[in-house]
Design an enzyme around this catalytic site. Sequence first.
Site, mmCIF file in Angstrom:
data_model
loop_
_atom_site.group_PDB
_atom_site.id
_atom_site.type_symbol
_atom_site.label_atom_id
_atom_site.label_comp_id
_atom_site.label_asym_id
_atom_site.label_seq_id
_atom_site.Cartn_x
_atom_site.Cartn_y
_atom_site.Cartn_z
ATOM 1 N N HIS A 140 31.199 12.128 16.847
ATOM 2 C CA HIS A 140 30.521 12.845 15.583
ATOM 3 C C HIS A 140 30.066 11.435 15.003
ATOM 4 C CE1 HIS A 140 33.286 16.392 15.408
ATOM 5 N NE2 HIS A 140 32.686 16.507 16.619
ATOM 6 N N CYS B 143 11.374 6.877 11.794
ATOM 7 C CA CYS B 143 11.308 5.753 12.820
ATOM 8 C C CYS B 143 12.658 5.622 13.515
ATOM 9 C CB CYS B 143 10.869 3.960 11.961
ATOM 10 S SG CYS B 143 11.875 3.220 11.326
ATOM 11 N N GLN C 289 36.800 11.745 16.329
ATOM 12 C CA GLN C 289 35.925 12.646 15.696
ATOM 13 C C GLN C 289 35.198 12.068 14.645
ATOM 14 O OE1 GLN C 289 37.268 17.367 15.715
ATOM 15 N NE2 GLN C 289 38.945 15.905 16.397
HETATM 16 N N1 APR Z 1 49.267 12.489 11.008
HETATM 17 C C1 APR Z 1 48.302 13.438 12.023
HETATM 18 N N2 APR Z 1 47.776 14.423 11.670
HETATM 19 C C2 APR Z 1 47.878 14.913 10.272
HETATM 20 C C3 APR Z 1 48.424 13.615 9.084
HETATM 21 C C4 APR Z 1 49.765 12.593 9.935
HETATM 22 N N3 APR Z 1 49.339 11.858 8.856
HETATM 23 N N4 APR Z 1 48.347 14.839 7.989
HETATM 24 C C5 APR Z 1 47.577 15.324 8.445
HETATM 25 N N5 APR Z 1 47.401 15.816 9.822
HETATM 26 C C6 APR Z 1 46.256 16.806 10.834
HETATM 27 C C7 APR Z 1 46.161 18.533 10.044
HETATM 28 O O1 APR Z 1 47.790 19.009 9.486
HETATM 29 C C8 APR Z 1 45.159 18.489 10.215
HETATM 30 O O2 APR Z 1 46.008 19.416 11.277
HETATM 31 O O3 APR Z 1 45.217 16.217 10.318
HETATM 32 C C9 APR Z 1 44.264 17.175 10.436
HETATM 33 C C10 APR Z 1 43.404 17.314 9.596
HETATM 34 O O4 APR Z 1 42.151 18.237 10.116
HETATM 35 P P1 APR Z 1 41.089 18.033 9.634
HETATM 36 O O5 APR Z 1 40.653 17.708 8.084
HETATM 37 O O6 APR Z 1 39.907 19.730 10.282
HETATM 38 O O7 APR Z 1 39.881 17.380 10.432
HETATM 39 P P2 APR Z 1 39.367 17.050 11.911
HETATM 40 O O8 APR Z 1 39.934 18.309 12.729
HETATM 41 O O9 APR Z 1 38.932 15.960 12.702
HETATM 42 O O10 APR Z 1 37.482 18.137 11.901
HETATM 43 C C11 APR Z 1 36.980 17.640 12.517
HETATM 44 O O11 APR Z 1 35.106 18.536 11.160
HETATM 45 O O12 APR Z 1 34.466 18.740 8.936
HETATM 46 C C12 APR Z 1 33.891 18.342 10.019
HETATM 47 O O13 APR Z 1 33.246 16.502 11.309
HETATM 48 C C13 APR Z 1 34.055 16.537 10.535
HETATM 49 O O14 APR Z 1 34.654 14.891 12.302
HETATM 50 C C14 APR Z 1 35.347 16.733 11.417
HETATM 51 C C15 APR Z 1 35.483 17.758 11.939
#
Ligand code: APR
Length: 263
Positions: free
Chosen positions: A125, A136, A107
Amino acid sequence: MRDGDRDVLIQRTAEALVQTRRAVALTGAGVSIESGIPPFRGPGGLWETMDPMEVAHIDVFRRDPEKVWKLLIEGMQAVLSVARPNAGHTGLARLEQWGYLRSVITQNVDGLHQAAGSRDVIEFHGTFAWQRCQDCESRCATGKVDLSRIPPRCACGGIYRPDCVFFGEMIPPQHLARAQRLMARCDVLLVVGTSATVHPAAMIPLLAKDAGARVIEINPEPTPLTGRVSDYLIQGGAGAVLNDILGCVEELRGLGGHIDTPR
Ligand code: APR
């Protein structure tokens, strides 16, 4: 989670990986946090300080591209331009090189999986590595776009926007179709660093589960998948957990405990 439990789950994951050629990884912002890129949600998350529907929705971009460039895109690009892959990215690339991992569905728009050496990456994404002209539709590598003027302009006069998927836009159909095909054949799905709250990406673990795959989460925190869809959660940072998994895989490979059939 007690260390003992964690070690058992890491060993179990390594054993599952060396027995397959059809594992897939689904990754989110969490896998890039250790590369200095903030997540979207949770502590230090981008959406904690700005409303995604006000800065990351296509209708807002169409209405006021300068606002979106200034409030979101410029800042993200500055962080992404200096970010480097971490052990989480290199671990997944190594599992692909060994033939256990088929693909990474990410993502993330940061290109760090490819920079770490992953060859088969589905950018669900989109990406910030390329800009696309709203008029264009021509694409240009971000590094070649004149950013001295915001919003930047294409030669046709149209406005450039990152070749990513804003809220309110569809996932590229070829990515959706490929993800569905991979899930139909997947037997191990690693779900690394995603809050599993944004659809349709959050559906992918359910598709894997329906296909009979073992769904393994790697995340410091539980998610809506935990205890419902995933078989288990290994609580920890992506870098450290994948490092430990690779250590076990190497041991098993040393013991000849892996299958050596063609992909
Ligand atoms: N290693 C692994 N996971 C981690 C770490 C780490 N060091 N630190 C935090 N996390 C976890 C958090 O607990 C959380 O569950 O990573 C996750 C991040 O979540 P989001 O910020 O919601 O990211 P994501 O799930 O990729 O979001 C999905 O939302 O805003 C849109 O387009 C954007 O692609 C993105 C989508």
